[in-house]
Design an enzyme around this catalytic site. Structure first.
Site, PDB file in Angstrom:
ATOM      1  N   GLN A  29       0.907  -1.241  -0.058  1.00 51.05           N
ATOM      2  CA  GLN A  29      -0.338   0.095   0.210  1.00 51.05           C
ATOM      3  C   GLN A  29       0.820   1.302   0.069  1.00 51.05           C
ATOM      4  O   GLN A  29       2.207   1.134  -0.057  1.00 51.05           O
ATOM      5  CB  GLN A  29      -0.991   0.057   1.376  1.00 51.05           C
ATOM      6  N   ASP A  63      -7.250  -5.461  14.988  1.00 47.75           N
ATOM      7  CA  ASP A  63      -7.026  -4.093  14.986  1.00 47.75           C
ATOM      8  C   ASP A  63      -6.952  -3.760  13.344  1.00 47.75           C
ATOM      9  O   ASP A  63      -5.783  -3.379  12.848  1.00 47.75           O
ATOM     10  CB  ASP A  63      -5.999  -3.115  15.667  1.00 47.75           C
TER      11      ASP A  63
END
Length: 532
Positions: free
Chosen positions: A268, A395
Site C-alpha cells: 500500500q 485492529d
C-alpha cells in the site's frame, strides 16, 4: 432504379479486394511483424486497463465496484470502437498509426489524470469512466485495422486471419497482465509505469506503419505521423520527468503541507504527515485513508484494548494488524503480559513505527520491548496455525473496504475462536455505528454465528484535523465488540493500568449507546457472500 445503386455498391473497392501492399521485406516476415505488433499493443492495452482498476481501487477502496465500472465501460467502448474503425479501413495504415498515437497518449496519461482529479477535485469517478471509454474505443479500433493490414500483407481466409490475430492478442494480454504487478509496479510505480507503457505502445505502432507500410502512405501522411509520434513521445517523456514533482504536489493537495514520509510499499501507499515541527498532530495514512491521528488515537486504543485485557488472563496476546504499535503499547502496560505477537502484513508500517522518532514516541517504543514479536503475514493465514491466546485484538481496516471483508467473515471468526485459550477474549473494531449501523451489526451477527457471545459498545470520536478528498466523511464514533465463548463482563479493572480517558461510567454509557441502535436479525457475512 434499383439496379444502379446495387451496381455502384458492388463495383466499389473494399479493403479486402485491394492488391497486397509492396513491403520492404518478404511477406512472411511482414506478417510476423504485424502479429508482433498485435502482441505488443494487446499487452499495453491490458496494462492501461489494470492501471485504471488498481488506481481507482486505491483511491476509492471498493475494488469490486471499480473493476466492474472499468471492465463494463471498456468492453462496451471496444465494440463502439470496432464499429467506428470501419470508416478507416480504406486508409488502414494511416488510421492505425493515428489510433496508436492517441491510445499511447491517453492511456499513458490516464493514471496521472485520475490521480490529479482525486487530489484537486476530490473525486475520480467521472475521470475513471471517461478514460475507460476513450481507451476502450481506441483499443476496439485496433482489430479491424490490423485485420485489414494483415490481409494486405498476404491474403488468407478470414477465419485463419482472425485466429492468428486473436492468438497474438491473447498472448500479449497474458504478458501485459503479468508484467503489470511483477515488473511495472515494482520498478516504476503506477504513474511512471503507465507513461512507460504509452511509450512502448507508440513506438510499436509507429514502427509498423512508418517502416513496414511506408509505401502505403502519402508524403503528407508520412510526415504527419512522424510529427504526431514524436510529439506523443515527447509528452510522455516530459510526464516521466515531471512525475516526482507531480506526486509531491498531489500529496500536498491531499494531505496538506506537513507530509514527512511518503512511500509505496509492496502492499500500500504509506504517508506520515504532521508532527511537532509542523504544528499539526501526527497522522498516518494507508492508501489515502487516515489510520492513526495523534489527536485522538488514545481514545480509540483505550476502548480497543482495556475492556478485553481486564476480563481474565492476559499472559499471551495476539494483535492482528496494529503495525503502528499503538495497540501493543496499551497491552504492554499490563504487568501480567508475557508475550505479544503482532501480525502485520506490511513490514513498511512496522519499520516506520520502529524508526520514525515521532511515531515511535507515540507508541511508547513498544517494539523495543523483548516481549513483542512481529510476524509479517496475512491475518487470515496466520489464524490457521495452532496456537492459544488469552486475548486476540483485531485492529484491522474498515470492513467496508473490499480487501478487508474477509477479516470480518464467519470463516475468519471461526479461526479466531479456535486460537482462543479457555476463558480467552476477542475484541474487534467493527467500524462506525453511526451512520453505518448496518455494517456494525452485521459484524456482530457474524461473530455470533461463529459461536461467540458479544458485548457491543461505541465510543465517540473527535473530528480529525486531517481530511482526504474523495473519502467518506470521518466517522462520528468507533464501534467495538468484545466476544468470548461464555458471557463476559464489560468493565475496567480498578487495580490495573488506568486508561488515559476511559472511565467505568463512560464504558457503561458506551454499551447502552450501542444497544439503543441494535438491528436484530441480520445475516452473517461469509467469504462467498459478503454482506458489507
Amino acid at each position: 432504379m434499383i439496379d444502379a445503386p446495387t451496381s455502384a455498391v458492388s463495383d466499389a473497392p473494399s479493403p479486402e479486394s485491394e492488391p497486397p501492399v509492396r513491403l520492404p521485406v518478404r511477406a512472411g516476415f511482414g506478417r510476423f511483424v504485424v502479429l508482433l505488433t498485435v502482441f505488443v499493443c494487446a499487452a499495453c492495452g491490458l496494462v492501461y486497463e489494470l492501471e485504471l482498476v488498481a488506481l481507482a481501487s486505491y483511491l476509492s477502496g471498493d475494488s469490486v465496484t471499480q473493476a466492474s465500472v472499468v471492465l463494463s465501460v471498456m468492453v462496451f467502448a471496444m465494440g463502439l470502437g470496432s464499429l467506428l474503425a470501419k470508416r478507416l479501413r480504406c486508409r488502414a495504415a494511416v488510421g492505425f498509426g493515428a489510433v496508436e498515437a492517441m491510445l499511447a497518449l491517453v492511456g499513458g496519461c490516464s493514471a496521472m489524470a485520475l490521480y490529479a482529479s482525486f487530489a484537486w477535485c476530490g473525486h475520480s469517478r467521472s475521470a475513471l469512466v471517461g478514460f475507460s471509454l476513450a481507451i476502450g474505443v481506441l483499443i476496439g479500433a485496433e482489430v479491424p485495422l490490423l485485420m485489414t493490414l494483415i490481409q494486405r500483407v498476404r491474403r488468407q481466409d478470414a477465419g485463419g486471419a482472425v485466429a492468428d490475430l486473436f492468438a497474438a492478442d491473447y498472448v500479449g494480454a497474458l504478458v501485459g497482465g503479468l508484467a503489470f504487478p511483477f515488473l511495472l509496479l515494482p520498478s516504476f510505480g503506477q504513474l511512471t509505469g503507465a507513461l512507460v507503457t504509452g511509450a512502448v505502445n507508440v513506438v510499436a505502432g509507429a514502427a509498423l506503419v512508418l517502416w513496414l507500410f511506408r509505401r502505403d502512405l502519402s508524403r503528407r501522411a508520412h510526415w504527419a505521423l512522424i510529427v504526431t509520434n514524436v510529439t506523443v513521445l515527447s509528452l510522455l517523456a516530459a510526464g516521466v520527468a515531471f512525475t516526482p514533482s507531480f506526486e509531491r504536489a498531489a500529496r500536498q493537495a491531499v494531505y496538506g503541507p506537513g507530509v514527512r514520509v511518503a512511500l509505496r510499499s509492496g502492499v500500500q501507499e504509506v504517508v506520515l504527515a504532521g508532527g511537532r515541527t509542523s504544528g499539526r498532530p501526527l497522522a498516518l495514512f494507508l492508501d489515502g485513508r487516515l489510520a492513526v491521528s495523534g489527536r485522538d488515537e488514545v481514545r480509540y486504543h483505550d476502548a480497543l484494548v482495556h475492556p478485553a485485557m481486564v476480563s481474565g488472563r492476559h499472559g499471551r496476546v495476539l494483535v492482528l494488524g496494529g503495525g503502528d504499535g499503538l495497540a501493543a503499547r496499551e497491552v504492554l502496560r499490563y504487568a501480567g503480559v508475557r508475550s505479544v505477537t503482532v501480525v502485520e502484513r506490511d513490514p513498511a508500517v512496522v519499520r516506520l513505527a520502529r524508526r520514525d522518532p515521532e511515531l515511535s514516541a507515540l507508541n511508547g517504543r513498544a517494539y523495543r520491548d523483548p516481549r513483542v514479536r512481529v510476524v509479517t503475514a496475512d491475518a487470515f493465514d496466520w489464524l490457521r496455525r495452532r496456537a492459544a491466546y488469552d486475548v486476540v485484538v483485531s485492529d484491522l481496516p474498515d470492513p467496508r473496504l473490499t480487501p478487508s471483508t474477509k477479516f470480518y467473515s464467519q470463516e475468519f471468526y471461526g479461526l479466531a475462536e479456535r486460537v482462543l485459550a479457555p476463558g480467552g477474549r476477542l475484541v474487534v473494531h467493527a467500524g462506525a455505528l453511526r451512520p453505518r449501523s448496518h455494517t456494525y451489526w452485521t459484524v456482530d451477527a457474524t461473530i455470533r454465528s461463529a459461536g461467540l457471545r458479544t458485548v457491543p459498545y461505541v465510543i465517540g470520536a473527535r473530528r480529525p484535523l486531517f481530511s482526504v478528498p474523495g473519502t467518506d466523511e470521518a466517522p462520528r464514533d468507533w464501534g467495538f465488540l468484545l466476544a468470548a465463548r461464555a458471557p463476559v463482563p464489560l468493565r475496567l479493572s480498578p487495580g490495573g493500568p488506568r486508561p488515559h480517558f476511559l472511565t467505568p461510567g463512560g464504558l457503561r454509557a458506551a454499551a447502552r449507546d450501542a444497544e439503543r441502535h441494535r438491528q436484530p436479525g441480520l445475516p452473517a457475512s461469509t467469504l462467498m457472500r459478503p454482506r458489507y
